[in-house]
Design an enzyme around this catalytic site. Structure first.
Site, PDB file in Angstrom:
ATOM      1  N   ARG A 102      42.728  18.565  22.043  1.00  0.00           N
ATOM      2  CA  ARG A 102      43.090  18.696  20.618  1.00  0.00           C
ATOM      3  C   ARG A 102      43.324  17.287  20.102  1.00  0.00           C
ATOM      4  NH1 ARG A 102      47.137  22.747  17.500  1.00  0.00           N
ATOM      5  NH2 ARG A 102      45.220  23.943  17.671  1.00  0.00           N
ATOM      6  N   HIS A 129      37.334  23.885  14.621  1.00  0.00           N
ATOM      7  CA  HIS A 129      38.285  24.616  15.475  1.00  0.00           C
ATOM      8  C   HIS A 129      37.522  25.824  16.029  1.00  0.00           C
ATOM      9  CE1 HIS A 129      41.913  25.763  17.278  1.00  0.00           C
ATOM     10  NE2 HIS A 129      42.673  26.058  16.238  1.00  0.00           N
ATOM     11  N   GLN A 132      39.278  28.971  17.613  1.00  0.00           N
ATOM     12  CA  GLN A 132      39.919  29.851  16.635  1.00  0.00           C
ATOM     13  C   GLN A 132      38.880  30.773  16.000  1.00  0.00           C
ATOM     14  OE1 GLN A 132      43.361  30.038  15.720  1.00  0.00           O
ATOM     15  NE2 GLN A 132      42.583  31.922  14.827  1.00  0.00           N
ATOM     16  N   ASP A 224      44.076  29.077   5.142  1.00  0.00           N
ATOM     17  CA  ASP A 224      44.635  28.169   6.149  1.00  0.00           C
ATOM     18  C   ASP A 224      45.702  27.349   5.432  1.00  0.00           C
ATOM     19  OD1 ASP A 224      45.014  26.603   8.446  1.00  0.00           O
ATOM     20  OD2 ASP A 224      43.284  25.308   8.044  1.00  0.00           O
ATOM     21  N   CYS A 264      44.688  31.517  10.644  1.00  0.00           N
ATOM     22  CA  CYS A 264      44.759  31.042  12.039  1.00  0.00           C
ATOM     23  C   CYS A 264      46.187  30.788  12.507  1.00  0.00           C
ATOM     24  CB  CYS A 264      43.908  29.780  12.198  1.00  0.00           C
ATOM     25  SG  CYS A 264      44.510  28.369  11.224  1.00  0.00           S
ATOM     26  N   ARG A 292      42.940  34.660  20.727  1.00  0.00           N
ATOM     27  CA  ARG A 292      42.700  33.303  21.255  1.00  0.00           C
ATOM     28  C   ARG A 292      42.651  33.362  22.776  1.00  0.00           C
ATOM     29  NH1 ARG A 292      44.001  28.736  18.292  1.00  0.00           N
ATOM     30  NH2 ARG A 292      43.163  27.683  20.127  1.00  0.00           N
TER      31      ARG A 292
HETATM   32  N1  NVA Z   1      43.804  23.206   9.479  1.00  0.00           N
HETATM   33  C1  NVA Z   1      44.947  23.294  10.350  1.00  0.00           C
HETATM   34  C2  NVA Z   1      44.717  24.283  11.449  1.00  0.00           C
HETATM   35  C3  NVA Z   1      45.901  24.488  12.360  1.00  0.00           C
HETATM   36  C4  NVA Z   1      45.616  25.403  13.513  1.00  0.00           C
HETATM   37  C5  NVA Z   1      45.254  21.919  10.906  1.00  0.00           C
HETATM   38  O1  NVA Z   1      44.323  21.185  11.243  1.00  0.00           O
HETATM   39  O2  NVA Z   1      46.432  21.562  10.987  1.00  0.00           O
HETATM   40  N1   CP Z   2      45.862  28.386  15.362  1.00  0.00           N
HETATM   41  C1   CP Z   2      46.246  27.402  16.179  1.00  0.00           C
HETATM   42  O1   CP Z   2      45.428  26.633  16.699  1.00  0.00           O
HETATM   43  O2   CP Z   2      47.592  27.351  16.415  1.00  0.00           O
HETATM   44  P1   CP Z   2      48.387  26.190  17.144  1.00  0.00           P
HETATM   45  O3   CP Z   2      48.338  24.964  16.267  1.00  0.00           O
HETATM   46  O4   CP Z   2      49.783  26.723  17.300  1.00  0.00           O
HETATM   47  O5   CP Z   2      47.772  25.901  18.471  1.00  0.00           O
END
Ligand code: NVA
Ligand code: CP
Length: 305
Positions: A102, A129, A132, A224, A264, A292
């Site tokens: 990540r 992502h 997801q 989101d 998500c 997930r």
């Molecule tokens: N768009 C959000 C998704 C979190 C799972 C982010 O990147 O923070």
């Molecule tokens: N949806 C998602 O990726 O959640 P987290 O940021 O908690 O991993």
């Protein structure tokens, strides 16, 4: 279908048939109809950003597959002191059977994949992502029995990771994806990504700036956070500019009566959606979170098995 050894950086790299295979496997593994294992295998989980679902679902997934997962906070690895991504990828590849990452920049995930000799799974970058979206498509299969022919409307920031992966995955599977966002470059479609998405799509990807018009006849209403990780300095501006795109009861009423609400998570009640929507009967957000685990188990079993 053999996917062994492949990276999972974006759904652009996977065909419709491959995605269908993974979704089918995930659903069968969830029901206990198919059993897979990764006995004796290890997954390194490299995190540059916060996480609840991703961390827990990958770690529990590896435990359920009888393998092992290692949590690595990037800041406390030598990457945090300047070791290169290339050297890290080569080193980790000597110990583990897969790397989940990540990261802020998608180019860093590509660099990791370039040097790793084991599969690299993207667990969120600025651009995508994909895990997801796999969980989301699995949830839609369970709730609607199909993806093709559905109308998916995504509200809010349509220029970032979640919209990109949603547009790529759902349009490839034959759904029409509508981006409902302000007419402003900050929230508009990433045309380079959309060009590639459209190449592999059987569904349409379009833009509609009017929230009520966009929601009309939708099967899926999705949103989101308005402030993604890494965007905190723009918070006040984003909350103000995206305000007209909140998913509320009026929006849900324009969609089909059996429409579902997807997010998500993490969610911010009173911002991207009202509390009554996310906590209401049409919301499937915790099914998405649960899936997930199942979707990623199928991905890991196929890539690392
Ligand atoms: N768009 C959000 C998704 C979190 C799972 C982010 O990147 O923070
Ligand atoms: N949806 C998602 O990726 O959640 P987290 O940021 O908690 O991993």
């Amino acid at each position: 279908m053999n996917m062994k050894g492949r990276h999972f950086l974006t759904l652009l790299d996977y065909t419709k048939e491959e995605i269908e295979h993974l979704l089918d496997l995930a659903i069968k593994m969830k029901k206990g109809e198919v059993k897979k294992d990764l006995k004796g295998k290890s997954l390194a989980m490299l995190f540059q950003k916060s996480s609840t679902r991703t961390r827990v679902s990958f770690e529990v997934g590896m435990t359920q597959l009888e393998g092992h997962a290692l949590f690595m906070d990037m800041g406390t690895t030598q990457l945090g002191r300047g070791e290169t991504i290339g050297d890290t990828a080569q080193t980790l590849s000597r110990y583990v059977d897969g790397i989940m990452a990540r990261l802020y920049k998608h180019s860093d995930a590509e660099e990791l994949a370039k040097h790793a000799t084991v599969p690299v799974i993207n667990a969120l970058t600025d651009l995508y992502h994909p895990c997801q979206t796999m969980a989301d498509m699995m949830t839609v299969m369970e709730k609607k029995g199909k993806i093709a022919g559905l109308k998916v409307v995504f509200f809010g920031d349509c220029g970032f990771n979640m919209f990109n992966s949603t547009a790529i995955g759902f349009s490839k599977m034959g759904a029409d994806v509508v981006a409902c966002c302000p007419d402003h470059p900050n929230y508009s479609l990433n045309e380079k990504v959309m060009e590639k998405a459209r190449e592999g799509a059987t569904g349409k990807i379009s833009v509609e700036h009017g929230p009520m018009e966009a929601a009309e006849g939708a099967d899926i209403i999705m949103t989101d956070t308005w402030v993604s990780m890494g965007q905190d300095s723009e918070k006040a501006k984003r909350l103000q500019e995206l305000r007209p795109y909140q998913v509320d009861a009026r929006i849900m009423a324009k969609a089909k009566p059996d429409a579902i609400f997807m997010h998500c998570l993490p969610a911010h009640r009173g911002e991207e959606m009202s509390a009554d929507v996310i906590d209401g009967k049409q919301s499937v957000v915790f099914d998405e979170a649960e899936n997930r685990l199942h979707a990623q188990k199928a991905i890991m079993a196929e890539l690392m098995g």
